[in-house]
Design an enzyme around this catalytic site. Structure first.
Site, PDB file in Angstrom:
ATOM      1  N   CYS A   2       4.858  30.864 -18.770  1.00 30.00           N
ATOM      2  CA  CYS A   2       5.955  30.477 -19.797  1.00 30.00           C
ATOM      3  C   CYS A   2       5.921  32.572 -20.391  1.00 30.00           C
ATOM      4  O   CYS A   2       5.011  32.952 -19.790  1.00 30.00           O
ATOM      5  CB  CYS A   2       6.210  30.127 -20.501  1.00 30.00           C
ATOM      6  SG  CYS A   2       5.884  28.107 -20.366  1.00 30.00           S
ATOM      7  N   ARG A  27       8.800  34.862 -15.222  1.00 33.03           N
ATOM      8  CA  ARG A  27       6.727  34.115 -15.667  1.00 33.03           C
ATOM      9  C   ARG A  27       7.495  32.407 -15.704  1.00 33.03           C
ATOM     10  O   ARG A  27       6.892  31.873 -15.453  1.00 33.03           O
ATOM     11  CB  ARG A  27       6.589  34.248 -17.181  1.00 33.03           C
ATOM     12  CG  ARG A  27       5.694  35.542 -16.695  1.00 33.03           C
ATOM     13  CD  ARG A  27       5.029  36.022 -18.450  1.00 33.03           C
ATOM     14  NE  ARG A  27       4.384  35.576 -18.430  1.00 33.03           N
ATOM     15  CZ  ARG A  27       2.515  34.911 -18.522  1.00 33.03           C
ATOM     16  NH1 ARG A  27       2.427  36.434 -17.710  1.00 33.03           N
ATOM     17  NH2 ARG A  27       2.345  34.497 -18.710  1.00 33.03           N
ATOM     18  N   TRP A  74       8.617  27.697 -18.218  1.00 33.55           N
ATOM     19  CA  TRP A  74       8.655  26.956 -16.944  1.00 33.55           C
ATOM     20  C   TRP A  74       8.040  25.528 -17.399  1.00 33.55           C
ATOM     21  O   TRP A  74       7.203  25.580 -18.057  1.00 33.55           O
ATOM     22  CB  TRP A  74       7.234  27.184 -16.084  1.00 33.55           C
ATOM     23  CG  TRP A  74       7.595  27.173 -14.661  1.00 33.55           C
ATOM     24  CD1 TRP A  74       8.551  27.048 -13.634  1.00 33.55           C
ATOM     25  CD2 TRP A  74       6.766  25.752 -14.452  1.00 33.55           C
ATOM     26  NE1 TRP A  74       8.128  26.215 -12.529  1.00 33.55           N
ATOM     27  CE2 TRP A  74       6.819  25.338 -13.253  1.00 33.55           C
ATOM     28  CE3 TRP A  74       6.100  25.154 -14.971  1.00 33.55           C
ATOM     29  CZ2 TRP A  74       5.787  24.787 -12.212  1.00 33.55           C
ATOM     30  CZ3 TRP A  74       4.868  24.325 -14.487  1.00 33.55           C
ATOM     31  CH2 TRP A  74       4.942  23.813 -13.177  1.00 33.55           C
ATOM     32  N   ASN A  98       3.074  29.729 -24.846  1.00 30.83           N
ATOM     33  CA  ASN A  98       2.240  29.529 -23.234  1.00 30.83           C
ATOM     34  C   ASN A  98       1.038  28.493 -23.381  1.00 30.83           C
ATOM     35  O   ASN A  98       0.164  29.042 -23.967  1.00 30.83           O
ATOM     36  CB  ASN A  98       2.447  30.512 -22.510  1.00 30.83           C
ATOM     37  CG  ASN A  98       2.698  30.460 -20.863  1.00 30.83           C
ATOM     38  OD1 ASN A  98       2.582  29.794 -20.282  1.00 30.83           O
ATOM     39  ND2 ASN A  98       1.851  31.020 -20.201  1.00 30.83           N
ATOM     40  N   GLY A  99       1.233  27.486 -22.972  1.00 34.30           N
ATOM     41  CA  GLY A  99       0.360  27.215 -21.683  1.00 34.30           C
ATOM     42  C   GLY A  99      -0.100  25.449 -21.862  1.00 34.30           C
ATOM     43  O   GLY A  99       1.059  24.741 -22.145  1.00 34.30           O
ATOM     44  N   GLU A 478       0.749  30.810   5.793  1.00 38.25           N
ATOM     45  CA  GLU A 478       1.821  31.630   4.980  1.00 38.25           C
ATOM     46  C   GLU A 478       2.915  31.714   5.171  1.00 38.25           C
ATOM     47  O   GLU A 478       4.009  31.378   4.402  1.00 38.25           O
ATOM     48  CB  GLU A 478       0.797  32.781   4.765  1.00 38.25           C
ATOM     49  CG  GLU A 478       2.191  34.489   4.351  1.00 38.25           C
ATOM     50  CD  GLU A 478       2.228  33.825   2.701  1.00 38.25           C
ATOM     51  OE1 GLU A 478       1.251  33.314   2.255  1.00 38.25           O
ATOM     52  OE2 GLU A 478       2.805  34.409   2.194  1.00 38.25           O
ATOM     53  N   LYS A 482       6.324  30.242   2.676  1.00 37.22           N
ATOM     54  CA  LYS A 482       7.275  30.871   2.587  1.00 37.22           C
ATOM     55  C   LYS A 482       8.382  30.770   3.231  1.00 37.22           C
ATOM     56  O   LYS A 482       9.587  30.492   1.697  1.00 37.22           O
ATOM     57  CB  LYS A 482       7.882  32.275   3.566  1.00 37.22           C
ATOM     58  CG  LYS A 482       6.535  33.265   2.997  1.00 37.22           C
ATOM     59  CD  LYS A 482       6.925  33.937   1.972  1.00 37.22           C
ATOM     60  CE  LYS A 482       5.541  34.509   0.514  1.00 37.22           C
ATOM     61  NZ  LYS A 482       4.437  33.355   0.342  1.00 37.22           N
ATOM     62  N   GLU A 485       9.271  27.629   0.277  1.00 37.41           N
ATOM     63  CA  GLU A 485       9.171  28.271  -1.579  1.00 37.41           C
ATOM     64  C   GLU A 485      10.802  28.417  -1.834  1.00 37.41           C
ATOM     65  O   GLU A 485      11.342  28.928  -2.494  1.00 37.41           O
ATOM     66  CB  GLU A 485       8.559  28.833  -2.068  1.00 37.41           C
ATOM     67  CG  GLU A 485       8.521  30.112  -1.724  1.00 37.41           C
ATOM     68  CD  GLU A 485       7.421  30.829  -1.777  1.00 37.41           C
ATOM     69  OE1 GLU A 485       6.568  30.710  -3.299  1.00 37.41           O
ATOM     70  OE2 GLU A 485       6.411  31.904  -1.542  1.00 37.41           O
ATOM     71  N   HIS A 501      -4.762  15.143  17.504  1.00 38.35           N
ATOM     72  CA  HIS A 501      -4.536  14.902  16.354  1.00 38.35           C
ATOM     73  C   HIS A 501      -4.304  14.065  15.395  1.00 38.35           C
ATOM     74  O   HIS A 501      -5.028  14.185  14.438  1.00 38.35           O
ATOM     75  CB  HIS A 501      -6.303  14.859  15.547  1.00 38.35           C
ATOM     76  CG  HIS A 501      -7.513  15.888  16.498  1.00 38.35           C
ATOM     77  ND1 HIS A 501      -8.025  14.345  17.597  1.00 38.35           N
ATOM     78  CD2 HIS A 501      -8.173  16.914  17.039  1.00 38.35           C
ATOM     79  CE1 HIS A 501      -8.961  15.752  18.713  1.00 38.35           C
ATOM     80  NE2 HIS A 501      -8.329  16.871  17.999  1.00 38.35           N
ATOM     81  N   LYS A 601       6.775  33.290 -11.278  1.00 43.17           N
ATOM     82  CA  LYS A 601       5.945  34.571 -10.561  1.00 43.17           C
ATOM     83  C   LYS A 601       4.494  34.446 -10.490  1.00 43.17           C
ATOM     84  O   LYS A 601       3.781  34.795 -10.019  1.00 43.17           O
ATOM     85  CB  LYS A 601       6.429  35.942 -10.668  1.00 43.17           C
ATOM     86  CG  LYS A 601       5.329  36.515  -9.755  1.00 43.17           C
ATOM     87  CD  LYS A 601       5.904  36.721  -8.849  1.00 43.17           C
ATOM     88  CE  LYS A 601       5.530  37.569  -7.754  1.00 43.17           C
ATOM     89  NZ  LYS A 601       5.409  37.335  -6.646  1.00 43.17           N
TER      90      LYS A 601
HETATM   91  C1  AGP Z   1       3.037  33.124  -3.285  1.00 43.12           C
HETATM   92  O1  AGP Z   1       4.434  33.102  -2.261  1.00 43.12           O
HETATM   93  C2  AGP Z   1       3.262  31.725  -4.177  1.00 43.12           C
HETATM   94  N1  AGP Z   1       4.679  32.633  -5.135  1.00 43.12           N
HETATM   95  C3  AGP Z   1       2.021  31.857  -4.910  1.00 43.12           C
HETATM   96  O2  AGP Z   1       1.713  30.764  -4.410  1.00 43.12           O
HETATM   97  C4  AGP Z   1       1.125  32.630  -5.552  1.00 43.12           C
HETATM   98  O3  AGP Z   1       0.808  33.267  -4.609  1.00 43.12           O
HETATM   99  C5  AGP Z   1      -0.006  31.783  -5.949  1.00 43.12           C
HETATM  100  O4  AGP Z   1       0.498  31.012  -7.721  1.00 43.12           O
HETATM  101  C6  AGP Z   1      -1.130  32.886  -6.667  1.00 43.12           C
HETATM  102  O5  AGP Z   1      -0.082  34.480  -7.322  1.00 43.12           O
HETATM  103  P1  AGP Z   1      -1.306  35.273  -8.215  1.00 43.12           P
HETATM  104  O6  AGP Z   1      -1.225  35.653  -6.623  1.00 43.12           O
HETATM  105  O7  AGP Z   1      -0.764  36.194  -9.113  1.00 43.12           O
HETATM  106  O8  AGP Z   1      -2.305  34.714  -8.426  1.00 43.12           O
END
Ligand code: AGP
Length: 606
Positions: A2, A27, A74, A98-99, A478, A482, A485, A501, A601
C-alpha cells in the site's frame, strides 16, 4: 503493497496529499482515503477504486486542515471497498498502514471486550483502537511504544491524533517508511518516489523505529522510546519528469525504451578504454566465493533463472536459484563462501527483503541488483549493482527485466574473467558483441504489426503454453507471466522437453503454443517437441533467430525471427516479441495495461 503519505504544514494539505497519492498508486489502487485534523476534529473521507474517485468527492475538495494522512490500498485483509479503505479512525486517532498485523484477531477480541466498536474487516483497525486504549493511561510516546510492542507482523504507519494538533507519528517494522523535509512542512511517505516531488531531503526509518513529525522538526526514537539521531540523505536531484509522452501506456513506452536503457546499463558498466567491466570494487577476494545463490520474486525470479545459465556457462561457480518467499522459510544451509544475490526492480519486495534480512542476520555476503538505488534492499546489501533503467511505472515489468539480466550477465562475465574461468580473448569478444545489443533490440522492436495480429488468437483461447529449452525456458516463463498478468488469460511456461511427461494432455485443436527455438544446441530437440504439439492440433508460434538454414518443419502457424547474434544475447531478443504479445493482447481486451487488476508494482507485504 500500500502507499502512505503524511504532511504536517503551515498551510492546507488535502490537495498535496491527493497528488501524492496519485504518485503512490503503483503500490496499490483498489481503494484510497484521506484524513485531516481541523477545528479539533478528525475528518476522514475514503473511496473505492482509484484516487480520482476520492478527488471527485466534494468533501475532499473543501477539506481543511494543515495536518493529514493519506493511503492507497492493495487489499490484504478485507474486501477492497470504502469501508476497508484506510485511514481507519476512532474519535481520537486515525491510522494508515502498510503491512500485515498477524495477531489482529487476538487483539480484536481483547479490544471488543473493552467496548471498542469495529467498522471494518481489516487488521489495521486494531491499531486504531489499541492506541486509543493505551492513550487512556499513557502519554503519546509511551502509548505508541506500548502499541508497537503488542503488534506482531509488519507495518509502516502514519498516525494523527485529535488531541495532538501539531504532530504526525510514523513507525516502521518490515515495511518501508521515509521522512521528507520541506519548507515550513515535513512529510511521511512509503518511499522516496512519493516524496521526490516535494523534497530531495529524506531520512529512512529502520525496523523498530518511530518518529514524531512536526512542521518544523522531526524526532526519531528507537523501540524503547529513546531519542536517536538519524542521517538526512540528499536524493539524486535529477527529477525524472517521467510521463507517457506520446505513448498510450507507460508499458508501451518502457518496452520501446529498452534500446536506451540497455545502452545506459552497458555504458555504466563497460570500461571501453580498458576493454573491461568496471565492477572494480567487489568487496570479496576471488577465493572467498565458491558458489552463488540468486533470489527474487516474479519477473526478478525469472532473471535469476536466466542468470543461472550464464553463471554456469561463464564461471566454475555452483549456482542456486530460489524464489524469495520459499527461501525465507526453508531450512537454509548458510555457507560463508556463498554469495547471495538479491534481484528486485523496486528494492522493496517484502519477500526478497526478508530473505536478505535473513542472510544479514547470518552474516552472509550479500549483493543487490536493483533499479531503485535508495531502496531498502539496496541500503541493506553489502554490494549494490544498479540496473540504471530509470523509473518503471508499468506494473508488468519489461525494461527492468532486460536491465536485470543485463547486469547479471555482466557480473557473470566479470567473475568468469576474475576467476580465470573465462579467457580474456573470449571475454573481449563477448564485450564487443554486447555493445551491439541496443541496436539489435531496436531492430527486434520493429516486429510489431505481426505480433499485434497474432495476439488476437491468444485472446480467443482458453489458455496457452510457452515452451523452451535451456536459456529459452526462463524466457518462456517470463512470456507466460506477461500474458497472465496483462490479459488475465491462463498461460504456462514449461520446459519443452517436459511436455511428454504430462502437460501434452492439455494440447487440443487450435490451442496457441509459443515455442522458443533459437538456433542453439537445443534447436533440433525443441523443434521435435514443437512437432509433437503440432501433431495434436496446436497452433504454434515459433520464435527463432534469423539463419541461412531453413526451418525443417511444416504446419507452423506463425514464425517470428529475431536478429541473430552471440548466443548469450539471444534471450534479450526473444523476450521482446513476448512483451509485445502480452501488451497487444491486453490492449485488444481493453484492460488497464499499466495497472492490471489485483496487482501492484511493489509487493511490500508477504
Ligand atoms: C513483473 O511483471 C511482476 N509485476 C512481478 O512479478 C514483479 O517482478 C515481482 O513482484 C518482483 O518485484 P521486484 O522486482 O520489485 O522485487
Amino acid at each position: 503493497m500500500c502507499g502512505i503519505i503524511g504532511i504536517n504544514s503551515n498551510k492546507s494539505v488535502s490537495a498535496t496529499i491527493i497528488n501524492s497519492l496519485k504518485k503512490l498508486e503503483y503500490r496499490g489502487y483498489d481503494s484510497a482515503g484521506i484524513a485531516t485534523l481541523s477545528n479539533g476534529l478528525i475528518n476522514e473521507v475514503k473511496s473505492e477504486g482509484r484516487v480520482d474517485n476520492l478527488e471527485k468527492n466534494s468533501i475532499v475538495q473543501n477539506m481543511e486542515g494543515n495536518i493529514g494522512i493519506g493511503h492507497v490500498r492493495w487489499a490484504t485483509h478485507g474486501l477492497p471497498n470504502s469501508i476497508n479503505a484506510h485511514p481507519h479512525s476512532s474519535q481520537n486517532v486515525s491510522v494508515v498502514h502498510n503491512g500485515i498485523i498477524e495477531n489482529s484477531t487476538l487483539l480484536k477480541k481483547f479490544l471488543l471486550a473493552r467496548g471498542h466498536k469495529f467498522k471494518s474487516q481489516t487488521d489495521t483497525e486494531v491499531i486504531v483502537h489499541l492506541i486509543t486504549e493505551n492513550l487512556k493511561t499513557e502519554n503519546i510516546i509511551d502509548s505508541i511504544k506500548k502499541t508497537l510492542k503488542a503488534l506482531h507482523g509488519s507495518f509502516a504507519l502514519g498516525i494523527i491524533f485529535k488531541d495532538q494538533p501539531d504532530l504526525i507519528v510514523g513507525a516502521r517494522r518490515g515495511s518501508p517508511l521515509a521522512v521528507g523535509y520541506g519548507p515550513n512542512e515535513n512529510y511521511l511517505g512509503s518511499d522516496s518516489y512519493a516524496l521526490k516531488s516535494m523534497t530531495n531531503k529524506i531520512t529512512y526509518l529502520n525496523d523498530g523505529e518511530f518518529c514524531i513529525v512536526k512542521k518544523n522538526h522531526v524526532e526519531f526514537f528507537n523501540d524503547d522510546g529513546v531519542k536517536i539521531n538519524k542521517k538526512v540523505l540528499e536524493l539524486s536531484s535529477e527529477e525524472e519528469k517521467y510521463d507517457k509522452g506520446e505513448y498510450k501506456h507507460f508499458m508501451a513506452k518502457e518496452i520501446e525504451e529498452q534500446p536506451l536503457t540497455i545502452k545506459n546499463g552497458i555504458d555504466e558498466y563497460i570500461d571501453t578504454a580498458n576493454n573491461d567491466i568496471n565492477i572494480y570494487n567487489i568487496p570479496w577476494k576471488r577465493d572467498e566465493i565458491s558458489s552463488i545463490t540468486l533470489v527474487g520474486c516474479g519477473t526478478a525470479y525469472h532473471s535469476c533463472l536466466m542468470a543461472k545459465y550464464w553463471f554456469e556457462e561463464l564461471t566454475s561457480l555452483d549456482v542456486n536459484v530460489d524464489i524469495a518467499s520459499e527461501f525465507r522459510y526453508k531450512k537454509n544451509r548458510f555457507k560463508k563462501d556463498n554469495l547471495y544475490v538479491f534481484v528486485s526492480q523496486s528494492g522493496e519486495t517484502a519477500d526478497t527483503y526478508a530473505a536478505l534480512d535473513l542472510c544479514n542476520k547470518n552474516n552472509m555476503k550479500t549483493c543487490a541488483v536493483v533499479n531503485v538505488i535508495e531502496s531498502s534492499i539496496a541500503r541493506d546489501s553489502e554490494f549494490v549493482l544498479p540496473i540504471h533503467c530509470g523509473i518503471e511505472i508499468g506494473v508488468a515489468s519489461t525494461k527492468a527485466f532486460l536491465g536485470q539480466i543485463l547486469i547479471l550477465y555482466i557480473l557473470a562475465l566479470k567473475l568468469g574473467l576474475l576467476r580465470g574461468d573465462l579467457e580474456k580473448k573470449e571475454f573481449s569478444k563477448k564485450l564487443s558483441d554486447l555493445k551491439n545489443l541496443p541496436k539489435l533490440i531496436e531492430e527486434t522492436l520493429l516486429i510489431d504489426n505481426k505480433i499485434q495480429n497474432i495476439s488476437y488468437t491468444f485472446n480467443e483461447a482458453k489458455g496457452s503454453m510457452f515452451l523452451g529449452r535451456g536459456f529459452s525456458y526462463p524466457i518462456a516463463l517470463e512470456g507466460a507471466l506477461k500474458l497472465k498478468e496483462l490479459s488475465y488469460i491462463h498461460a504456462e511456461g514449461y520446459p519443452a522437453g517436459e511436455m511428454k511427461h504430462g502437460p501434452l494432455a492439455l494440447i487440443e485443436e487450435g490451442m496457441p503454443v509459443v515455442v522458443l527455438a533459437p538456433r542453439d544446441n537445443y534447436y533440433k530437440k525443441t523443434i521435435s517437441n514443437m512437432q509433437e504439439v503440432i501433431a495434436r492440433g496446436a497452433k504454434v508460434l515459433l520464435i527463432t533467430n534469423k539463419s541461412k538454414d531453413e526451418i525443417v518443419s511444416e504446419n507452423i502457424w506463425e514464425t517470428i525471427e529475431v536478429e541473430s547474434t552471440n548466443e548469450d544475447l539471444l534471450p534479450f531478443l526473444l523476450t521482446i516479441p513476448l512483451q509485445k504479445l502480452a501488451y497487444y493482447s491486453a490492449l485488444k481486451k481493453g484492460f488497464d495495461i499499466d495497472k492490471p487488476r489485483n496487482l501492484a508494482k511493489s509487493v511490500t507485504v508477504e
